[in-house]
Design a protein around this motif. Structure first.
Motif, PDB file in Angstrom:
ATOM      1  N   VAL A 163       0.862  -1.167   0.000  1.00  0.00           N
ATOM      2  CA  VAL A 163       0.000   0.000   0.000  1.00  0.00           C
ATOM      3  C   VAL A 163       0.898   1.215   0.000  1.00  0.00           C
ATOM      4  N   THR A 164       0.569   2.171  -0.850  1.00  0.00           N
ATOM      5  CA  THR A 164       1.410   3.365  -0.875  1.00  0.00           C
ATOM      6  C   THR A 164       0.621   4.581  -0.419  1.00  0.00           C
ATOM      7  N   LEU A 165       1.334   5.446   0.248  1.00  0.00           N
ATOM      8  CA  LEU A 165       0.754   6.702   0.717  1.00  0.00           C
ATOM      9  C   LEU A 165       1.512   7.794  -0.020  1.00  0.00           C
ATOM     10  N   ILE A 166       0.801   8.518  -0.908  1.00  0.00           N
ATOM     11  CA  ILE A 166       1.491   9.544  -1.683  1.00  0.00           C
ATOM     12  C   ILE A 166       0.953  10.919  -1.321  1.00  0.00           C
ATOM     13  N   GLY A 167       1.754  11.921  -1.602  1.00  0.00           N
ATOM     14  CA  GLY A 167       1.338  13.274  -1.283  1.00  0.00           C
ATOM     15  C   GLY A 167       2.521  14.203  -1.420  1.00  0.00           C
ATOM     16  N   ALA A 168       2.238  15.499  -1.336  1.00  0.00           N
ATOM     17  CA  ALA A 168       3.288  16.492  -1.523  1.00  0.00           C
ATOM     18  C   ALA A 168       4.140  16.580  -0.258  1.00  0.00           C
ATOM     19  N   ILE A 221      -6.550  12.230   4.498  1.00  0.00           N
ATOM     20  CA  ILE A 221      -6.616  11.378   3.317  1.00  0.00           C
ATOM     21  C   ILE A 221      -7.710  11.932   2.405  1.00  0.00           C
ATOM     22  N   VAL A 222      -7.354  12.220   1.137  1.00  0.00           N
ATOM     23  CA  VAL A 222      -8.359  12.784   0.238  1.00  0.00           C
ATOM     24  C   VAL A 222      -8.813  11.794  -0.820  1.00  0.00           C
ATOM     25  N   LEU A 223      -7.999  10.761  -1.071  1.00  0.00           N
ATOM     26  CA  LEU A 223      -8.358   9.766  -2.071  1.00  0.00           C
ATOM     27  C   LEU A 223      -7.873   8.407  -1.619  1.00  0.00           C
ATOM     28  N   GLU A 224      -8.642   7.382  -1.999  1.00  0.00           N
ATOM     29  CA  GLU A 224      -8.198   6.033  -1.692  1.00  0.00           C
ATOM     30  C   GLU A 224      -8.735   5.145  -2.792  1.00  0.00           C
ATOM     31  N   ASP A 225      -7.836   4.357  -3.421  1.00  0.00           N
ATOM     32  CA  ASP A 225      -8.313   3.508  -4.514  1.00  0.00           C
ATOM     33  C   ASP A 225      -7.261   2.470  -4.860  1.00  0.00           C
ATOM     34  N   LYS A 226      -7.623   1.604  -5.823  1.00  0.00           N
ATOM     35  CA  LYS A 226      -6.627   0.692  -6.367  1.00  0.00           C
ATOM     36  C   LYS A 226      -5.539   1.508  -7.038  1.00  0.00           C
ATOM     37  N   ALA A 227      -4.318   0.980  -7.017  1.00  0.00           N
ATOM     38  CA  ALA A 227      -3.196   1.756  -7.540  1.00  0.00           C
ATOM     39  C   ALA A 227      -3.392   2.114  -9.004  1.00  0.00           C
ATOM     40  N   GLU A 228      -3.873   1.142  -9.804  1.00  0.00           N
ATOM     41  CA  GLU A 228      -3.998   1.436 -11.235  1.00  0.00           C
ATOM     42  C   GLU A 228      -5.077   2.495 -11.486  1.00  0.00           C
ATOM     43  N   SER A 229      -6.127   2.496 -10.665  1.00  0.00           N
ATOM     44  CA  SER A 229      -7.153   3.536 -10.823  1.00  0.00           C
ATOM     45  C   SER A 229      -6.571   4.891 -10.489  1.00  0.00           C
ATOM     46  N   LEU A 230      -5.758   4.951  -9.424  1.00  0.00           N
ATOM     47  CA  LEU A 230      -5.153   6.227  -9.051  1.00  0.00           C
ATOM     48  C   LEU A 230      -4.215   6.717 -10.145  1.00  0.00           C
ATOM     49  N   LEU A 231      -3.483   5.762 -10.767  1.00  0.00           N
ATOM     50  CA  LEU A 231      -2.568   6.147 -11.847  1.00  0.00           C
ATOM     51  C   LEU A 231      -3.317   6.850 -12.976  1.00  0.00           C
ATOM     52  N   ASN A 232      -4.589   6.448 -13.183  1.00  0.00           N
ATOM     53  CA  ASN A 232      -5.365   7.035 -14.268  1.00  0.00           C
ATOM     54  C   ASN A 232      -6.324   8.123 -13.811  1.00  0.00           C
ATOM     55  N   ASP A 233      -6.340   8.391 -12.524  1.00  0.00           N
ATOM     56  CA  ASP A 233      -7.244   9.407 -11.995  1.00  0.00           C
ATOM     57  C   ASP A 233      -6.764  10.798 -12.431  1.00  0.00           C
ATOM     58  N   PRO A 234      -7.633  11.572 -13.060  1.00  0.00           N
ATOM     59  CA  PRO A 234      -7.198  12.889 -13.569  1.00  0.00           C
ATOM     60  C   PRO A 234      -6.655  13.789 -12.465  1.00  0.00           C
ATOM     61  N   ARG A 235      -7.249  13.728 -11.255  1.00  0.00           N
ATOM     62  CA  ARG A 235      -6.772  14.601 -10.170  1.00  0.00           C
ATOM     63  C   ARG A 235      -5.351  14.216  -9.771  1.00  0.00           C
ATOM     64  N   VAL A 236      -5.121  12.909  -9.640  1.00  0.00           N
ATOM     65  CA  VAL A 236      -3.773  12.439  -9.265  1.00  0.00           C
ATOM     66  C   VAL A 236      -2.801  12.789 -10.373  1.00  0.00           C
ATOM     67  N   LYS A 237      -3.224  12.549 -11.601  1.00  0.00           N
ATOM     68  CA  LYS A 237      -2.374  12.839 -12.752  1.00  0.00           C
ATOM     69  C   LYS A 237      -1.909  14.283 -12.717  1.00  0.00           C
ATOM     70  N   GLU A 238      -2.851  15.152 -12.502  1.00  0.00           N
ATOM     71  CA  GLU A 238      -2.527  16.576 -12.545  1.00  0.00           C
ATOM     72  C   GLU A 238      -1.617  16.967 -11.381  1.00  0.00           C
ATOM     73  N   ALA A 239      -1.968  16.516 -10.190  1.00  0.00           N
ATOM     74  CA  ALA A 239      -1.260  16.988  -9.004  1.00  0.00           C
ATOM     75  C   ALA A 239       0.063  16.277  -8.768  1.00  0.00           C
ATOM     76  N   TYR A 240       0.136  15.001  -9.058  1.00  0.00           N
ATOM     77  CA  TYR A 240       1.319  14.244  -8.620  1.00  0.00           C
ATOM     78  C   TYR A 240       2.107  13.574  -9.727  1.00  0.00           C
ATOM     79  N   LEU A 241       1.482  13.362 -10.866  1.00  0.00           N
ATOM     80  CA  LEU A 241       2.210  12.596 -11.869  1.00  0.00           C
ATOM     81  C   LEU A 241       2.859  13.497 -12.906  1.00  0.00           C
ATOM     82  N   GLY A 242       2.330  14.697 -13.081  1.00  0.00           N
ATOM     83  CA  GLY A 242       2.937  15.635 -14.021  1.00  0.00           C
ATOM     84  C   GLY A 242       2.646  15.244 -15.448  1.00  0.00           C
TER      85      GLY A 242
END
Lengths: 240, 360
Positions: free
Chosen positions: A34-39, A216-237
């Motif tokens: 399980v990963t915990l990501i954030g700024a 905690i603002v989001l919680e999901d399967k890792a692959e869903s988070l990888l494709n989540d537009p909010r995560v993409k914008e904020a953390y994946l660049g």
């Protein structure tokens, strides 16, 4: 659904007047990464420190393997089977690689098994075997990270807590370290991984949590988070 | 490679020194009067034991203790009270010594319990205060401790019914050497034991050590107790040797500082270093200064009216100067522990590592 191995419930913690965690809850089931990501400053490390006993939770509970470990001292947490790869690695720079690894097994008394585990570590990270007589401080950042992981494994933990294993590590070694984390998990190790490099972390994790300013603002399967537009914008660049 | 050779040299030098130490009483009578040293060695052995005690606390665990002399005093007075005729216990040397050592360990825990959470300078100040408190207590509790007179006479160790007296110089010499050897063995075993590794881990990085499962409070308390027990041993032997507890002023701050100089100049955290430190500093203190005084007296250069002409009065200035020189040119001590050497020569190590990487 099986009982989670690690369960953090509504943990509030902070430093003096600053509240770093404002009621964090997360679960890790046996066998998961399980990963915990954030700024920076979102509360990732503080969450880990509440589990490992380095930071005291003001409210909320931490349960591990069926036992309430809230407020336990760091050294008793290790006895419970939770080993930590701390932020900034915190290896012993003036001790040799071998001495570092031996200290990882400090709580164990089974000399013979410690010896076989040492060989396992040298097999897992051959560079540590080559440099077993060298002082920890003379290793490169990536090698020190490997040493910190090896040292944590030497306690034969039920679960690993990892804080920013990619920090200050050359990209080629980061890839190697993350591959090792995945291999460890495939052999059955449960891992809670805190990471700023969200892309890398979500690639190997089963599930992920996103933390922002202590919640905690989001919680999901890792692959869903990888494709989540909010995560993409904020953390994946955009380079992804 | 160089490390291995250096180690081998030290090991051989160690056996060589032990050989010399064993031969001193045999060779000493053959030497001309001005070269005799056997009579001075006893104090050096006692200081070496004290230094090894301090080495456990300061060298291995990294806790600066400025009051180790207090535990030596506790040892000396415990031995005196347990053995002297004016008290009810009247034990002999061999039954009083183990109790003396235990009392020292308990005193270490008593000082440790309330102070163990203090760090660095704060702990140093508390230990310094403890040293003064013990001294003043011994001075003012004169209905028990005889105040500044000291408790005497005290029994000497007996061997098969024969009590050593001041004439048995050779027996005393070997007895103290045997005690020192025992303390060296204990130190060595401690260093490589589980608790010894936890001490070194704490010295290196306390937080990392706790993450390995080391209980820092327990480990530090054990270090305090062991250091105090060894210092107490040195005090008990000292009292037995001179048949006198000594007066409280014999265990003042200067003794703590000499012990610290022995550990620092010799090499913190390294037994051979501490032994060398004891012989260099103790040797200077009791042999060189003594011989120099005799020599100058023969030349008619000592005038007791003029303090500047008595070499002993220059002692602390010379110690201070030696400490400054040591800190400038050999801050890790004469025979440092590997870790200390690594820290104080980090820049060179980095450079070497850099060069090696460049070459690869």
């Amino acid at each position: 659904m099986p009982e989670p191995l690690l369960s953090i419930q509504n943990v509030v913690a902070g430093y003096g007047p600053i509240e770093a965690l404002k009621g964090v809850s997360l679960n890790v089931r046996g066998g998961e990464i399980v990963t915990l990501i954030g700024a920076n400053g979102a509360g990732k490390s503080s969450t880990l420190m509440c589990v490992s006993g380095l930071l005291r939770a003001r409210k909320g509970t931490v349960h591990f393997d069926g036992a309430d470990i809230t407020g336990f001292k760091p050294h008793t947490i290790v006895e419970e089977g939770l080993a930590q790869v701390p932020e900034g690695r915190k290896i012993f720079p003036r001790l040799t690689v071998l001495e570092n690894l031996e200290l990882g097994a400090y709580l164990r008394r089974d000399k013979q098994a410690i010896k076989t585990d040492l060989e396992k570590m040298y097999h897992l990270f051959p560079i540590l075997g080559e440099r077993r007589k060298q002082l920890g401080g003379t290793l490169s950042g990536g090698e020190q990270q490997m040493l910190a992981i090896g040292r944590a494994l030497m306690s034969r933990p039920k679960m690993l807590l990892m804080d920013e294993p990619s920090m200050g590590v050359a990209p080629i070694l980061t890839a190697k370290i993350f591959a090792t984390i995945r291999d460890l998990n495939r052999e059955g190790m449960t891992i809670l991984l805190v990471e700023q490099n969200a892309h890398l972390a979500l690639k190997i994790a089963h599930r992920g949590y996103v933390i922002e300013t202590g919640s905690i603002v989001l919680e999901d399967k890792a692959e869903s988070l990888l494709n989540d537009p909010r995560v993409k914008e904020a953390y994946l660049g955009d380079d992804d | 490679m160089a490390g291995g050779i250096r180690r081998a040299v030290i090991v051989h030098a160690g056996w060589f020194m032990l050989g010399i130490a064993l031969l001193v009483p045999i060779l000493d009578p053959l030497l001309p009067l001005e070269w005799k040293i056997a009579g001075h060695m006893n104090r050096i052995f006692i200081f070496a034991i004290l230094g090894l005690g301090l080495n456990v606390v300061t060298g291995y665990t990294g806790l600066l203790n400025l009051g180790i002399a207090a535990f030596m005093a506790i040892g000396a007075y415990s031995y005196a009270i347990l053995t002297c005729d004016i008290y009810p216990f009247r034990l002999g040397f061999w039954s009083a010594m183990p109790i003396t050592i235990c009392i020292g360990a308990i005193a270490g825990v008593v000082l440790g319990l309330p102070t163990i959470r203090l760090r660095g300078d704060y702990l140093a100040i508390v230990t310094l205060g403890f040293g003064e408190i013990v001294q003043d207590t011994l001075k003012n509790l004169d209905n028990i401790t005889q105040g500044t007179q000291g408790i005497n006479p005290l029994p000497a160790p007996t061997f098969w019914g024969h009590a050593l007296n001041t004439q048995d110089k050779v027996a005393w010499y070997y007895l103290l050497l045997a005690f020192l050897a025992l303390v060296v063995l204990v130190s060595r075993n401690l260093e490589h034991s589980r608790v010894g590794r936890s001490w070194i881990a704490i010295r290196e990085d306390e937080i990392a050590a706790t993450c390995m499962g080391v209980n820092p409070v327990k480990a530090k308390l054990v270090a305090f107790a062991m250091g105090a027990a060894l210092a107490s041993t040195s005090g008990g032997i000292y009292a037995a040797l001179f048949s006198n507890s000594g007066e409280p002023g014999n265990y003042d701050f200067q003794i703590s500082i000499i012990a610290l100089c022995i550990v620092i100049i010799g090499g913190m955290g390294n037994i051979s270093g501490v032994l060398l430190g004891a012989f260099v500093i103790g040797g200077f203190n009791s042999i060189v200064l003594d011989k120099l005084t005799t020599l100058l007296q023969q030349m008619g250069m000592v005038n007791t009216q003029n303090v500047l002409t008595v070499p002993g009065n220059w002692k602390y200035m010379i110690f201070g100067f030696a400490l400054i020189l040591a800190m400038r040119f050999k801050p890790e001590g004469l025979l440092p522990s590997r870790q200390l050497k690594a820290e104080l020569h980090e820049a060179e190590e980095d450079e070497r590592a850099e060069n090696a990487r460049g070459a690869a």
